[in-house]
Design an enzyme around this catalytic site. Structure first.
Site, mmCIF file in Angstrom:
data_model
loop_
_atom_site.group_PDB
_atom_site.id
_atom_site.type_symbol
_atom_site.label_atom_id
_atom_site.label_comp_id
_atom_site.label_asym_id
_atom_site.label_seq_id
_atom_site.Cartn_x
_atom_site.Cartn_y
_atom_site.Cartn_z
ATOM 1 N N HIS A 131 0.869 -1.181 0.000
ATOM 2 C CA HIS A 131 0.000 0.000 0.000
ATOM 3 C C HIS A 131 0.906 1.230 0.000
ATOM 4 C CE1 HIS A 131 -2.867 2.901 1.754
ATOM 5 N NE2 HIS A 131 -3.835 2.054 1.499
ATOM 6 N N ASP A 208 2.707 -4.536 8.020
ATOM 7 C CA ASP A 208 1.490 -3.749 7.824
ATOM 8 C C ASP A 208 0.324 -4.728 7.955
ATOM 9 O OD1 ASP A 208 -0.768 -2.535 6.844
ATOM 10 O OD2 ASP A 208 0.163 -1.771 5.007
ATOM 11 N N GLN A 211 -4.913 -5.263 7.043
ATOM 12 C CA GLN A 211 -5.923 -6.190 6.504
ATOM 13 C C GLN A 211 -5.905 -7.548 7.192
ATOM 14 O OE1 GLN A 211 -8.250 -5.305 4.488
ATOM 15 N NE2 GLN A 211 -7.439 -3.437 3.557
ATOM 16 N N LYS A 234 -10.977 -0.381 10.078
ATOM 17 C CA LYS A 234 -11.133 -1.607 9.283
ATOM 18 C C LYS A 234 -11.543 -2.781 10.163
ATOM 19 C CE LYS A 234 -8.235 0.020 5.597
ATOM 20 N NZ LYS A 234 -6.969 -0.031 4.854
ATOM 21 N N CYS A 372 -4.741 2.335 -3.761
ATOM 22 C CA CYS A 372 -3.550 2.896 -3.095
ATOM 23 C C CYS A 372 -2.361 1.946 -3.210
ATOM 24 C CB CYS A 372 -3.805 3.207 -1.628
ATOM 25 S SG CYS A 372 -5.053 4.441 -1.371
HETATM 26 C C1 LIG Z 1 -6.027 0.672 4.548
HETATM 27 C C2 LIG Z 1 -4.627 0.231 4.474
HETATM 28 C C3 LIG Z 1 -3.581 1.065 4.860
HETATM 29 C C4 LIG Z 1 -3.800 2.489 5.305
HETATM 30 O O1 LIG Z 1 -4.640 2.567 6.427
HETATM 31 P P1 LIG Z 1 -5.146 4.003 6.907
HETATM 32 O O2 LIG Z 1 -6.210 3.667 7.902
HETATM 33 O O3 LIG Z 1 -5.680 4.701 5.692
HETATM 34 O O4 LIG Z 1 -3.985 4.711 7.506
HETATM 35 C C5 LIG Z 1 -2.308 0.576 4.790
HETATM 36 N N1 LIG Z 1 -2.067 -0.684 4.378
HETATM 37 C C6 LIG Z 1 -3.043 -1.516 4.005
HETATM 38 C C7 LIG Z 1 -2.709 -2.903 3.571
HETATM 39 C C8 LIG Z 1 -4.353 -1.082 4.029
HETATM 40 O O5 LIG Z 1 -5.319 -1.908 3.641
#
Ligand SMILES: *Cc1c(COP(=O)(O)O)cnc(C)c1O
Length: 414
Positions: A131, A208, A211, A234, A372
């Protein structure tokens, strides 16, 4: 460890769906089918009620007041830290830093850890499926420090090329930052293995987990990553709030990233000393309500049980993948062996935004665009994809409606 053992058969998901009033509405004349959960999940009424109660009866600033209301707010705010600690099995709640989300968490690590530890010629390894939140902060700190970014390539199936990764690792590697579950492909990456290899090379590992934390039980001690990031919105919580988990010894050696109130010990114009971890990283009045909202969301998820959530979503995605295969001319973007509850695809040469628009007219909300994650779309030579992402409150009926919707899209272009 607060492991909730639950059996999917004992969970009434029809009843659970009724906790989400937003799903019970018509859009463009049709009952809403919400399949954009990877962008943001919906909030159950229990969490909305908790936020409402806080705002009506409990609001006060935290960590400052001697008065009872401030102490009550502080207790609820700090209780959230313990809830997060238990959810991800951190060793200590002080390892839980409140941020404004995944993006902010990664910026914090890059600008604090990165600024003091990266020097010219050092290497940061990312993957091709990151991302933008896990690309751009590293590019910015690389520019400042002279560090260099290396990229793990992705195979045609949408998996990380681990041999290529091993080839990239060296004594120069200082940081490996990789997504656990790709929001653009649905691929589940072997982050534990990736972290082990990073550590063997003397590098740090950031996952990260934006998800993954919402969809399955995550154990940070088992994963052994140095930093893990995720967002409240999320996982049935509010927007603008998230978490940085970091190992205590690392956080303690990191300088603050933002200055202001709450993050200090003593301030004078000659010298200022900083508060302890995690408060050192939380300058200013924090999003108190959002932390309490996340706490309530974690209670909600735990009541269902993370294992039941994972199982439910696995069943739904299996059904969705089977049904998607019926659509002639549909090309999956990313077909990894380990897949999370989302699918990215293109239909013939129909532009993704047309797919999204025609579905929307039928009340079906999916995501279209680059998610993104422009580098991975470039890798697959598509400008955009359509993405359907599931949550435990979705149903087979949602998926059937979605399939009928895609058939309608195709009939428009025939
Ligand atoms: C949504 C997402 C982000 C960014 O999250 P924010 O809440 O917009 O800061 C980063 N990495 C992944 C894999 C995402 O799905």
């Amino acid at each position: 460890m607060n492991q909730v053992i639950s059996n999917i058969s004992s969970v009434d998901f029809d009843k659970i769906r009724k906790d989400f009033p937003v799903l019970d509405q018509k859009l463009n004349g049709h009952p809403l089918v919400y399949l954009d959960n990877a962008a943001s999940s919906q909030m159950p009424k229990q969490v909305a009620d908790r936020l409402d109660h806080y705002h009506r009866y409990e609001h006060s600033n935290v960590h400052r007041g001697i008065h009872t209301l401030s102490q009550k707010a502080t207790n609820a705010f700090e209780e959230a830290r313990i809830k997060v600690k238990e959810l991800i099995n951190a060793a200590d709640s002080d390892e839980i830093v409140y941020t404004s989300g995944t993006t902010d968490s990664i910026n914090l690590v890059a600008n604090s850890y990165g600024l003091i530890n990266f020097k010219k010629g050092d290497e940061i390894i990312l993957s091709e499926m990151e991302h933008h939140a896990n690309i751009v902060p590293w590019q910015m700190i690389a520019q400042k420090t002279g560090a260099v970014i290396k990229v793990i390539p992705v195979t045609d199936q949408g998996e990380l090329d681990l041999d290529a990764y091993k080839g990239l690792l060296s004594a120069k590697t200082k940081m490996v930052a990789v997504v656990h579950v790709s929001n653009a492909l649905g691929t589940v990456n072997p982050v534990k293995k990736i972290g082990e290899l990073a550590h063997e090379s003397g590098a740090m590992m950031l996952i990260d987990a934006a998800q993954s934390v919402p969809h399955k039980k995550i154990d940070v001690q088992d994963l052994d990553a140095d930093f893990i990031t995720f967002s409240a919105h999320k996982m049935c919580g509010p927007t603008g709030f998230g978490i940085l988990y970091g190992k205590m010894n690392l956080l303690e050696a990191m300088p603050p990233y933002r200055g202001g109130g709450d993050m200090i010990d003593k301030v004078s114009f000659e010298e200022t000393t900083y508060n302890r971890v995690p408060f050192r990283f939380e300058a200013g009045t924090p999003p108190i309500a959002a932390a309490i909202g996340l706490s309530s969301a974690i209670d909600y998820l735990n009541d269902i049980g993370m294992s039941a959530i994972e199982e439910r979503e696995n069943q739904l995605v299996e059904y969705m993948m089977d049904r998607l295969m019926e659509i002639q001319g549909l090309r999956l973007i990313g077909d990894a062996k380990e897949r999370a509850s989302l699918a990215s695809f293109v239909v013939g040469d129909i532009h993704a935004s047309d797919v999204g628009t025609i579905l929307d007219k039928q009340g079906i909300a999916i995501r279209t665009g680059h998610h993104c994650a422009q580098p991975i779309l470039k890798r697959f030579k598509v400008p955009a994809t359509a993405r359907a992402s599931l949550s435990f409150y979705n149903t087979k009926d949602d998926i059937d409606r979605f399939m009928d919707g895609i058939k309608t899209v195709k009939s428009f272009f025939q």
